[in-house]
Design an enzyme around this catalytic site. Structure first.
Site, PDB file in Angstrom:
ATOM      1  N   LYS A 222       0.815  -1.219   0.000  1.00 47.13           N
ATOM      2  CA  LYS A 222       0.000   0.000   0.000  1.00 47.13           C
ATOM      3  C   LYS A 222       0.849   1.271   0.000  1.00 47.13           C
ATOM      4  O   LYS A 222       2.009   1.261   0.398  1.00 47.13           O
ATOM      5  CB  LYS A 222      -0.979  -0.026   1.179  1.00 47.13           C
ATOM      6  CG  LYS A 222      -2.129  -1.003   0.868  1.00 47.13           C
ATOM      7  CD  LYS A 222      -3.312  -0.877   1.773  1.00 47.13           C
ATOM      8  CE  LYS A 222      -4.415  -1.790   1.233  1.00 47.13           C
ATOM      9  NZ  LYS A 222      -5.552  -1.896   2.131  1.00 47.13           N
ATOM     10  N   ARG A 257      -4.053  -9.957   4.827  1.00 39.34           N
ATOM     11  CA  ARG A 257      -4.318 -10.026   3.384  1.00 39.34           C
ATOM     12  C   ARG A 257      -3.070  -9.528   2.667  1.00 39.34           C
ATOM     13  O   ARG A 257      -2.634  -8.402   2.889  1.00 39.34           O
ATOM     14  CB  ARG A 257      -5.536  -9.147   3.095  1.00 39.34           C
ATOM     15  CG  ARG A 257      -5.982  -9.112   1.648  1.00 39.34           C
ATOM     16  CD  ARG A 257      -7.209  -8.215   1.521  1.00 39.34           C
ATOM     17  NE  ARG A 257      -7.661  -8.116   0.155  1.00 39.34           N
ATOM     18  CZ  ARG A 257      -7.159  -7.274  -0.737  1.00 39.34           C
ATOM     19  NH1 ARG A 257      -6.186  -6.462  -0.403  1.00 39.34           N
ATOM     20  NH2 ARG A 257      -7.640  -7.246  -1.959  1.00 39.34           N
TER      21      ARG A 257
HETATM   22  C1  7PM Z   1      -5.175  -0.019  -5.367  1.00 39.47           C
HETATM   23  C2  7PM Z   1      -5.303   0.474  -4.084  1.00 39.47           C
HETATM   24  C3  7PM Z   1      -5.421  -1.342  -5.635  1.00 39.47           C
HETATM   25  C4  7PM Z   1      -5.697  -0.353  -3.051  1.00 39.47           C
HETATM   26  C5  7PM Z   1      -5.799  -2.181  -4.594  1.00 39.47           C
HETATM   27  C6  7PM Z   1      -5.976  -1.669  -3.318  1.00 39.47           C
HETATM   28  C7  7PM Z   1      -8.276  -4.226   1.390  1.00 39.47           C
HETATM   29  C8  7PM Z   1      -9.299  -5.004   0.875  1.00 39.47           C
HETATM   30  C9  7PM Z   1      -8.313  -3.903  -0.733  1.00 39.47           C
HETATM   31  C10 7PM Z   1      -8.049  -4.215   2.803  1.00 39.47           C
HETATM   32  C11 7PM Z   1      -9.864  -5.774   2.972  1.00 39.47           C
HETATM   33  C12 7PM Z   1      -5.276  -3.598  -2.100  1.00 39.47           C
HETATM   34  C13 7PM Z   1      -6.344  -2.543  -2.174  1.00 39.47           C
HETATM   35  N1  7PM Z   1      -7.660  -3.574   0.379  1.00 39.47           N
HETATM   36  N2  7PM Z   1     -10.094  -5.777   1.652  1.00 39.47           N
HETATM   37  N3  7PM Z   1      -9.314  -4.804  -0.456  1.00 39.47           N
HETATM   38  N4  7PM Z   1      -8.869  -5.012   3.551  1.00 39.47           N
HETATM   39  N5  7PM Z   1     -10.636  -6.514   3.791  1.00 39.47           N
HETATM   40  O1  7PM Z   1      -4.167  -3.201  -1.657  1.00 39.47           O
HETATM   41  O2  7PM Z   1      -7.186  -3.527   3.352  1.00 39.47           O
HETATM   42  O3  7PM Z   1      -5.451  -4.718  -2.517  1.00 39.47           O
HETATM   43  S1  7PM Z   1      -7.964  -3.289  -2.304  1.00 39.47           S
END
Ligand code: 7PM
Length: 277
Positions: A222, A257
């Site tokens: 992130k 995750r």
């Molecule tokens: C761009 C920015 C692409 C952020 C993808 C993301 C989470 C999630 C995501 C989380 C839960 C990523 C995020 N982040 N579900 N879905 N918790 N429960 O880094 O922090 O995959 S999308």
């Protein structure tokens, strides 16, 4: 007490679990493209399970910050074949990263074991669909929508704000007929938060854990990691991401995750070993 019933499978959270991220990339319009994309998803799943993932989080990219919303039909067409194929081939808990009621219903029918909704079941019909699925749900904190949430995030006390939100969403689930034992919490790192908010949440994660529900965190790759590393791009955030995962688990997180399954599993094996010493 640490067992979470995930459809036909049971997840034991006595040891922290890594949830591997499986992004379903857009298919080409040809049948050949569709097949290749399913094949790639299965190979990535196999690798993440070999690396020690205990859950696979399948998402059709509808929930990303700044992302254009994916239409319901397109989301179902991407998501469901992958859920069905993984359920048929692998012994794992399939988490579906979705806010769409029909996707929750259909993926539960096809063998999903957990609903991961970054909107915490706030879409019309989502609460009812999640209750009816019988599956555990991860309620994540986010203000606003993925498209607009980075505009002016502002909290008096981000930890308190996240806790109030999660308590309210859990109460809504229980009022709709869900057993409280099915609820997981996630502070939503990177969703409508500044770097300082994200670091405060990581520092005080034990407070959120004390709400009494299993805690899931997503920190891998992130932008908060990039910011701490003076602007490191996404492919240079692995080590900080692993460190963040260990800090989170040490403060009570039970599911991490991650895109980087092997490195995270190794680090958490070290955490687990010292815990048992
Ligand atoms: C761009 C920015 C692409 C952020 C993808 C993301 C989470 C999630 C995501 C989380 C839960 C990523 C995020 N982040 N579900 N879905 N918790 N429960 O880094 O922090 O995959 S999308």
């Amino acid at each position: 007490m640490t067992l979470l019933a995930c459809g036909t499978r049971t997840l034991d959270l006595a040891t922290p679990a890594v949830m591997g991220i499986l992004n379903i990339t857009p298919d080409s319009f040809s049948d050949g493209g569709r097949y290749l994309s399913l094949d790639a998803a299965l190979r990535q799943t196999e690798q993440m399970l070999a690396d020690g993932a205990r859950l696979i989080d399948v998402g059709a990219e509808s929930t990303r910050p700044g992302a254009e919303p994916v239409g319901e039909q397109e989301e179902l067409e991407r998501l469901l074949p992958v859920v069905e194929a993984i359920a048929a081939r692998f012994d794992t808990v399939i988490s579906v990263d979705t806010s769409t009621p029909s996707a929750m219903r259909e993926s539960a029918r096809l063998g999903a074991g957990l609903i991961n909704d970054v909107r915490a079941l706030r879409r019309p019909g989502a609460l009812e669909a999640a209750v009816a699925s019988g599956l555990p749900v991860c309620l994540m904190h986010m203000r606003g929508e993925p498209g607009t949430m980075q505009l002016a995030p502002d909290y008096d006390d981000v930890v308190a704000g996240v806790m109030v939100f999660l308590r309210e969403r859990a109460a809504a689930c229980v009022a709709a007929g869900m057993d409280e034992g099915r609820i997981l919490f996630d502070p939503g790192f990177g969703f409508a938060k500044t770097l300082t908010h994200n670091l405060q949440l990581l520092k005080h994660l034990d407070q959120i854990q004390q709400l009494g529900r299993p805690l899931l965190v997503g920190l891998s790759r992130k932008s908060m990691l990039g910011a701490v590393l003076n602007g490191a791009p996404v492919d240079q955030r692995l080590h900080a991401g692993v460190a963040a995962a260990v800090l989170a688990v040490d403060r009570g997180a039970r599911i991490v995750r991650s895109h980087d399954v092997r490195a995270t599993v190794d680090a958490l094996m070290l955490w687990q070993a010292q815990q048992q010493a």
